[in-house]
Scaffold this active site. Structure first.
Site, PDB file in Angstrom:
ATOM      1  N   HIS A  64     -33.823  38.904 -10.926  1.00  0.00           N
ATOM      2  CA  HIS A  64     -34.901  38.832 -11.929  1.00  0.00           C
ATOM      3  C   HIS A  64     -35.254  37.371 -12.133  1.00  0.00           C
ATOM      4  CE1 HIS A  64     -31.268  38.123 -14.248  1.00  0.00           C
ATOM      5  NE2 HIS A  64     -31.982  37.703 -15.275  1.00  0.00           N
ATOM      6  N   HIS A  66     -35.428  35.061 -14.497  1.00  0.00           N
ATOM      7  CA  HIS A  66     -34.983  34.186 -15.578  1.00  0.00           C
ATOM      8  C   HIS A  66     -34.457  32.922 -14.893  1.00  0.00           C
ATOM      9  CE1 HIS A  66     -34.374  37.358 -18.994  1.00  0.00           C
ATOM     10  NE2 HIS A  66     -35.483  36.667 -19.164  1.00  0.00           N
ATOM     11  N   ASP A  68     -32.067  30.923 -15.157  1.00  0.00           N
ATOM     12  CA  ASP A  68     -30.662  30.758 -14.733  1.00  0.00           C
ATOM     13  C   ASP A  68     -30.383  31.482 -13.411  1.00  0.00           C
ATOM     14  OD1 ASP A  68     -31.063  33.055 -16.424  1.00  0.00           O
ATOM     15  OD2 ASP A  68     -28.897  33.287 -16.678  1.00  0.00           O
ATOM     16  N   HIS A  69     -31.319  32.344 -12.987  1.00  0.00           N
ATOM     17  CA  HIS A  69     -31.115  33.074 -11.727  1.00  0.00           C
ATOM     18  C   HIS A  69     -31.994  32.591 -10.574  1.00  0.00           C
ATOM     19  CE1 HIS A  69     -28.488  36.299 -13.425  1.00  0.00           C
ATOM     20  NE2 HIS A  69     -28.993  35.762 -14.531  1.00  0.00           N
ATOM     21  N   HIS A 145     -32.844  45.384 -18.239  1.00  0.00           N
ATOM     22  CA  HIS A 145     -32.763  44.035 -18.788  1.00  0.00           C
ATOM     23  C   HIS A 145     -34.038  43.775 -19.588  1.00  0.00           C
ATOM     24  CE1 HIS A 145     -30.936  40.203 -19.168  1.00  0.00           C
ATOM     25  NE2 HIS A 145     -31.753  39.529 -18.379  1.00  0.00           N
ATOM     26  N   HIS A 269     -21.043  36.391 -14.835  1.00  0.00           N
ATOM     27  CA  HIS A 269     -22.074  36.105 -15.830  1.00  0.00           C
ATOM     28  C   HIS A 269     -21.466  36.073 -17.231  1.00  0.00           C
ATOM     29  CE1 HIS A 269     -26.029  36.620 -17.911  1.00  0.00           C
ATOM     30  NE2 HIS A 269     -26.499  36.026 -16.841  1.00  0.00           N
TER      31      HIS A 269
HETATM   32 ZN    ZN Z   1     -28.656  35.633 -16.625  1.00  0.00          ZN
END
Ligand code: ZN
Length: 303
Positions: A64, A66, A68-69, A145, A269
């Site tokens: 996804h 976001h 941080d990914h 999510h 995570h």
């Molecule tokens: Zn995350």
């Protein structure tokens, strides 16, 4: 054989010990394939420490969008370009075309290689085959999510193994002809027609599932069935999880591992609030014994 290396194991905010999410899956088939799942900020330096080459990566799977990914994609693409990459790079993800095009527009990359963005369905509950090679397949499934998000399953294809006893019984011998039998499944050898299943057994391949960020959900259970390794969101302990979290806790992830009959569970995570991860292990193991807690540079070999 598969090597799974965790390059980042924290949730939204990094710590001194834990980088943003990224997982390297190295598949040793006829040739070695290196697949990258998520690519948080700092992934390149983590790869250097882990001894993984930037140029080996041909396929990236984003769960996804976001930061941080995915924030590590920007510098990774730049490095590949500086290193004079020629071969195309495939990036899979929900709405991948839109986000990859945005990333490429962010700077003056002067790209010398092609980036192919592949959109992955993120609605409904069906599994989608997103990639197939001679030796393995990759599937995706939507998860729960705050934004469009998917889980991925790497599935090695089953292999035919010649059973020497069966060969002997039929009065046949080993030789080059068996190669043809494996590809064509039926050959005539020395006047005798032999079917592959008469002299070989099918062994099932390895399966690795990575959920990305998700609440516990049935789609993860479905895609994880009988996996050799399930890498699940384990952001919180049960006592700290709230309805708003859109993540999983250790106990819930363990329940899914148990119901899906996986062989091994790794929680990743983790929220930075936890200095000690022992309680995660204890909470999960009460439900599913074969659980480990991921740490940066953890490496798991599957055979
Ligand atoms: Zn995350």
């Amino acid at each position: 054989m598969i090597d799974v290396t965790f390059l980042g194991t924290v949730s939204g905010i990094p710590t001194r010990d834990r980088n943003h999410p990224a997982i390297i899956l190295e598949y040793y088939g006829e040739q070695k394939d290196t697949l990258l799942f998520d690519c948080g900020e700092g992934t390149q330096r983590q790869m250097l420490t882990a001894g993984i080459s930037f140029m080996d990566i041909d396929k990236v799977f984003i769960t996804h969008w976001h930061a941080d990914h995915f924030a590590g994609l920007i510098p990774l693409i730049q490095t590949m370009n500086l290193e004079k990459r020629k071969k195309p790079l495939q990036i899979f993800g929900p709405e991948a075309e839109r986000f990859v095009s945005d990333i490429v527009d962010l700077g003056y990359f002067g790209l010398r290689f092609e980036i192919e963005a592949i959109n992955i369905p993120f609605e409904g509950a069906a599994e989608t085959k997103v990639l197939e090679t001679e030796e393995y397949e990759v599937y995706s499934i939507p998860v729960l999510h705050t934004v469009p998000a998917v889980a991925y399953a790497f599935v090695e294809k089953g292999k035919w193994n010649i059973d020497l006893q069966k060969l002997k019984k039929l009065g046949l011998e080993r030789g080059e002809w068996l190669k043809k039998l494996k590809t064509e499944h039926k050959v005539t050898h020395k006047g005798k027609t032999v079917k592959l299943e008469q002299v070989a057994d099918m062994t099932s391949g390895l399966k690795v599932v990575y959920t990305g960020d998700t609440k516990p959900c049935d789609t993860v259970k479905k895609i994880s069935e009988n996996a050799d390794l399930l890498i699940h969101d384990g952001t919180f302990l049960e006592e700290d999880i709230t309805e708003k979290a859109h993540h999983a806790d250790a106990k819930a992830a363990a329940k899914i591992a148990k119901q899906a009959k996986v062989k091994q569970l790794i929680l990743t995570h983790l929220s930075r609030r936890y200095k000690d991860v022992k309680p995660f292990e204890e909470e999960a193991r009460k439900v599913f014994e074969n659980t480990k807690i991921a740490y940066d540079f953890m490496k798991i070999t599957l055979k």
